[in-house]
Write an enzyme that holds these catalytic residues in place. Structure first.
Site, PDB file in Angstrom:
ATOM      1  N   ASP A  77       0.860  -1.178   0.000  1.00 17.03           N
ATOM      2  CA  ASP A  77       0.000   0.000   0.000  1.00 17.03           C
ATOM      3  C   ASP A  77       0.900   1.232   0.000  1.00 17.03           C
ATOM      4  OD1 ASP A  77      -0.794   0.595   3.483  1.00 17.03           O
ATOM      5  OD2 ASP A  77       1.042  -0.033   2.502  1.00 17.03           O
TER       6      ASP A  77
ATOM      7  N   GLY B 166     -11.306   4.038   1.280  1.00 17.62           N
ATOM      8  CA  GLY B 166     -12.082   4.885   2.178  1.00 17.62           C
ATOM      9  C   GLY B 166     -13.240   4.191   2.845  1.00 17.62           C
TER      10      GLY B 166
ATOM     11  N   ASP C 208      -8.338  -7.318   1.353  1.00 11.94           N
ATOM     12  CA  ASP C 208      -7.276  -7.489   2.347  1.00 11.94           C
ATOM     13  C   ASP C 208      -7.831  -7.051   3.697  1.00 11.94           C
ATOM     14  OD1 ASP C 208      -6.883  -4.399   1.844  1.00 11.94           O
ATOM     15  OD2 ASP C 208      -5.694  -4.879   3.613  1.00 11.94           O
TER      16      ASP C 208
ATOM     17  N   CYS D 254     -13.385 -28.411   8.023  1.00 14.44           N
ATOM     18  CA  CYS D 254     -12.162 -27.734   7.577  1.00 14.44           C
ATOM     19  C   CYS D 254     -11.044 -28.751   7.455  1.00 14.44           C
ATOM     20  CB  CYS D 254     -11.787 -26.644   8.581  1.00 14.44           C
ATOM     21  SG  CYS D 254     -10.279 -25.750   8.161  1.00 14.44           S
TER      22      CYS D 254
ATOM     23  N   CYS E 239      -7.768 -27.984   7.257  1.00 14.96           N
ATOM     24  CA  CYS E 239      -6.470 -27.405   7.557  1.00 14.96           C
ATOM     25  C   CYS E 239      -5.760 -28.238   8.623  1.00 14.96           C
ATOM     26  CB  CYS E 239      -6.600 -25.949   8.001  1.00 14.96           C
ATOM     27  SG  CYS E 239      -7.038 -25.691   9.734  1.00 14.96           S
TER      28      CYS E 239
ATOM     29  N   CYS F 140      -7.371 -28.065  12.170  1.00 16.80           N
ATOM     30  CA  CYS F 140      -8.641 -28.757  12.394  1.00 16.80           C
ATOM     31  C   CYS F 140      -8.493 -30.260  12.240  1.00 16.80           C
ATOM     32  CB  CYS F 140      -9.706 -28.211  11.443  1.00 16.80           C
ATOM     33  SG  CYS F 140     -10.131 -26.519  11.862  1.00 16.80           S
TER      34      CYS F 140
ATOM     35  N   HIS G 222      -5.337 -21.497  11.210  1.00 22.08           N
ATOM     36  CA  HIS G 222      -6.702 -21.899  10.852  1.00 22.08           C
ATOM     37  C   HIS G 222      -7.460 -20.754  10.199  1.00 22.08           C
ATOM     38  CE1 HIS G 222     -10.850 -23.170  10.927  1.00 22.08           C
ATOM     39  NE2 HIS G 222     -11.123 -22.046  11.564  1.00 22.08           N
TER      40      HIS G 222
END
Lengths: 477, 395
Positions: free
Chosen positions: B91, B215, B265, B303, B305, B308, B333
């Site tokens: 940014d 904004g 983001d 999940c 991952c 999990c 996670h």
């Protein structure tokens, strides 16, 4: 015989299963794949194994395919007995096997037991742990005191023990009361009811029954009995009391032990008094234990007096059983312990280095390098570097050239310097990985020297190079 | 222009795309975790790759302070410094300065502020921001915009919008690496549709590689929020990516994707992890809560991952607030969850089942049928029928 073995195994399973609902409810039901082997010794030593472990692939998203209930007994064998004579006369090589042996490679000793918090290393998660040297990094420490508050023993039992709970089914856990970082034995608070520890949530007293509750729910592969560990400066009276208590608690623990000592390391204490140490060692040897935990070291005795104390104990302990000591963390202390016949060391050296931003750099091929070569280091401390230092701001080399750990293969000193400066957690993760890797490498070097029967030379060379840097720091000597 | 944007699936305004950047080919809709100081807090690159992370954000303000833009440049750019092989976005530094520094002052020249290092007055101009971002070397860089909070009203908003356009030209002029880095413009204008329209048209005239809607995500009411997003996505060109900055909650991402946005983001997933909160399909799960101490289920049973698949809520409960590992595992996670959300959005659009996906998502988050009115309004504009989710579920 097959039928008889089957009956006995299911009998074991029945006893091990704590409740009908021992599986976590949401998981699919597991199939049990027991290999039934006839018992090799009169005591329990069955092996329930699933697929043999050959390679170490990163295990991030694999479903749990191992059985949640295993009888995870460990067997220790001395593979190269001590020479008997010389300064390092008691040093020996050994091997730890899981269960009946065969499937998993043995862990060679002398070995480092990697410290943990609630079963996991401080910063290295299980998927990164996979990348550490194998099988050395399978050996983890477990401190039952971490579980005094939560999770409850009931929950731990339901989940299936510590291996299941932390997702490290292939690893070996060695439990001893206290760790050197956040659960320190507090001899002033210990009384006839139990042992006291200073923890982050205050002082805690734990009695043998509660201790065994935690042991039986976490089910580590080896565990030390509860001990009254006192520092070196206590009175003789207090010291004697600590021996009596420790022996009583050993007997209490054994009476509560379902495996009748098959995984127990009897605690040997005795403070700074050689006679007391001998007496305690003799007493503990008479119990039905599988190994010994030498307690009360690293609590204030000097490095010089420690040698005599260690040797006094190991002289008495039976040769064929394993010896574990806590709080001998520094390389010199490890070498001292190895020379006295110790097999397992739990060390928080790595943790303190990591928190301080230090990375180990000393060459591991101590016997191969010429002594002068060992002194090559920009900061004159050839053991470690402090990555906070500004000289590393633009240093694009890895921490240690040719180190195969994740950190050195992927990141530079400059990046670590930056992470430390901005207080990012990734710094500790990467440093703990490297330092653990390096220290495990140190233990490998020790074992290699023992195999080559050059341990005394190894120790001399190592100590020399450490001393040189200290002498360089003192202008006039 | 250093990117290629190819739409590979559509449903009304929503689109799935393949976005080819200098360092990586990404799929949108896509969530980008924020790696403020050159790292995602508590996760290694290998873990980020494992969970499917495509682009990471770096904060120009923080990186320019430490380790410094010169150093990053000297060491070959941020990709090399971090050893991150996929996409990076930086940014402009403007937002941090305005939100972090009390004594910041915005003039036509740039943003003046007191350096947090030594208190000396410093000035961040559009030229300087682009220069720093050129040195850092990210695939996508952001123009310096004049950001005002949406809770402010009055002529300041108009002033900021026009200044953003003027600064855009200065950024374009200062950009030395258009072949390697994509300069995105940021649409400002507060909650005023007229101002937003002027800004969009102004930016589109400059023919930029991509556009961001800035904004927002600063405390405005949700009904205004979605209207601004809807207006901008309708007016921005179809063949360029659209990035809604600072979003956010999974629900917001689903709604914005339905309205035609592509990139997001937010610090939310990682920040909330450090406070012991996990993202779950029903909303959030507070692992610190005492009820978790004996809950033997994984955080999310569907999940896949690493966390999990291996850990129970009870164990994570014992770690959070006590050990660093707790926030590491929750961050892992939560980010996996967001990556999975991105992937699901992309695949459901490509496979022609986007409305079903949205309905399933809303039903899980609002099992009693109490879908907020702003979501219903937004979905109407997006052309997705969610009446089955809004009706009260029969008992």
């Amino acid at each position: 015989m097959h039928v008889q073995a089957a009956k006995t195994v299911s009998h074991i399973l029945h006893n091990c299963r704590q409740s009908e609902n021992s599986y976590p409810r949401s998981y699919p039901p597991k199939t049990l794949l027991p290999f039934l082997t006839p018992p090799k010794t009169p005591t329990l030593s069955f092996r329930l194994a699933s697929a043999p472990i050959k390679t170490r692939e990163p295990n991030t998203n694999k479903t749990k395919s191992k059985v949640s209930i295993q009888v995870r007994l460990m067997r220790f064998v001395v593979t190269k007995p001590s020479a008997g004579a010389g300064a390092a006369g008691k040093a020996r090589l050994g091997a730890l096997y899981l269960g009946g042996g065969g499937a998993a490679p043995p862990i060679e000793t002398p070995a480092l037991v990697v410290p943990t918090r609630r079963g996991l290393p401080s910063f290295i998660s299980r998927d990164l742990l996979d990348r550490l040297p194998y099988p050395d990094s399978l050996l983890l420490h477990l401190c039952p005191i971490h579980f005094i508050e939560c999770p409850s023993t009931r929950t731990i039992k339901n989940i299936g023990g510590v291996h299941e709970m932390v997702g490290l089914q292939d690893h070996f856990f060695i439990a001893s009361p206290g760790d050197s970082v956040e659960s320190l034995p507090e001899h002033g608070g210990t009384n006839k009811i139990g042992a006291a520890f200073e923890t982050p949530s205050g002082r805690r007293l734990i009695n043998p029954k509660d201790y065994m509750d935690i042991i039986s729910s976490t089910r580590p592969n080896l565990w030390a009995s509860l001990a009254d560990e006192v520092p070196a400066w206590v009175t003789e009276k207090r010291n004697r009391l600590s021996i009596d208590r420790t022996l009583k608690w050993l007997d209490d623990c054994l009476s509560l032990d379902q495996e009748k000592g098959a995984s127990t390391l009897g605690a040997v204490v005795g403070g700074p008094n050689i006679e007391h140490r001998k007496k305690c060692a003799t007493e503990v040897s008479m119990r039905n234990v599988s190994g010994f935990y030498l307690g009360g070291f690293g609590l204030g005795e000097s490095i010089e007096e420690r040698s005599a104390l260690l040797n006094a104990v190991t002289n008495i302990l039976p040769e064929e059983k394993i010896r574990f000591v806590s709080r001998l963390g520094l390389p010199e202390e490890v070498l001292q312990g190895v020379a006295a016949g110790i097999d397992l060391f739990d060390s928080t050296y790595i943790y303190h280095l990591t928190l301080g931003g230090f990375a180990l750099v000393f060459p591991l091929d101590i016997l191969g390098e010429a002594p002068e070569a060992l002194l090559r280091n920009s900061s004159n401390d050839y053991t470690k570097i402090n990555l906070h230092a500004t000289i590393y701001r633009k240093d694009t080399s890895p921490i240690v050239d040719k180190c195969s750990c994740y950190t050195c293969q992927n990141h530079t000193r400059a990046y670590l310097n930056h992470l430390l400066n901005v207080h990012e957690m990734l710094a500790q993760i990467l440093l703990e990985i490297h330092n653990t890797h390096h220290y495990l490498g140190f233990f490998r070097s020790i074992r290699r020297a023992l195999k080559q029967e050059k341990f005394e030379l190894f120790r001399e060379r190592f100590m020399e190079s450490r001393r040189v840097h200290l002498m360089e720091a003192v202008p006039y000597s | 222009m250093a990117l290629q944007f190819e739409v590979v699936g559509r449903f009304n305004r929503a689109r799935a795309s393949k976005l080819t950047l200098p360092h990586y080919v990404v799929q949108t809709p896509m969530f980008m975790p924020v790696g403020t100081q050159g790292t995602i807090k508590g996760l290694t690159n290998s873990q980020l790759e494992d969970i499917g992370c495509q682009i990471i954000l770096g904060n120009t303000y923080h990186l320019a302070l430490r380790p410094g833009a010169e150093l990053i440049d000297e060491l070959g750019g941020l990709h090399k410094f971090m050893n991150w092989k996929r996409g990076l976005l930086t940014d402009s530094g403007g937002f941090q300065m305005v939100s972090l520094l009390h004594l910041a002052d915005i003039t036509e020249e740039g943003v003046t502020f007191q350096s947090p290092v030594d208190g000396k007055p410093m000035l961040l101009t559009p030229e300087e921001s682009i220069q720093i971002q050129n040195k850092i070397g990210a695939d996508i860089i952001m123009a310096l915009d004049d950001v005002v909070r949406t809770t402010i009203t009055g002529p300041r908003i108009e002033e900021a919008m026009y200044r953003t356009l003027r600064w855009m030209d200065r950024c374009i002029a200062a950009h030395k690496r258009p072949d390697a880095q994509n300069l995105f413009g940021i649409v400002q204008g507060g909650l005023d549709p007229v101002l937003r329209d002027i800004c969009v048209r102004g930016l589109v005239e400059r023919n930029l590689p991509g556009y961001a809607i800035g904004g927002l995500a600063g405390g405005e009411d949700k009904d205004s929020f979605w209207r601004v997003v809807a207006q901008c996505t309708a007016a921005l060109p179809e063949d360029k990516p659209r990035y809604v900055m600072g979003v956010g909650y999974p629900l917001d991402i689903v709604v914005c994707s339905a309205l035609g946005a592509d990139m997001y983001d937010c610090v939310y997933p990682t920040r909330t992890a450090r406070f012991g909160t996990a993202l779950v399909p029903e909303g959030v799960l507070k692992l610190k809560h005492n009820a978790m101490a004996s809950d033997e289920r994984p955080i999310v049973s569907t999940c896949s991952c690493m966390v999990c698949k291996n850990y129970t809520r009870a164990y994570i409960h014992s770690l959070v607030t006590r050990d660093a590992m707790g926030s590491q595992l929750l961050s892992y996670h939560n980010l996996s969850y967001m990556m999975r959300l991105s992937k699901d959005l992309h695949m459901s659009i490509v496979e022609g089942r986007f409305p079903e996906y949205v309905r399933g998502f809303l039903r899980t988050q609002f099992p009693k049928g109490d879908v907020p009115q702003w979501v219903c309004n937004a979905m109407e504009v997006a052309g997705i029928d969610i009446s089955s989710c809004c009706a009260p579920v029969p008992v």
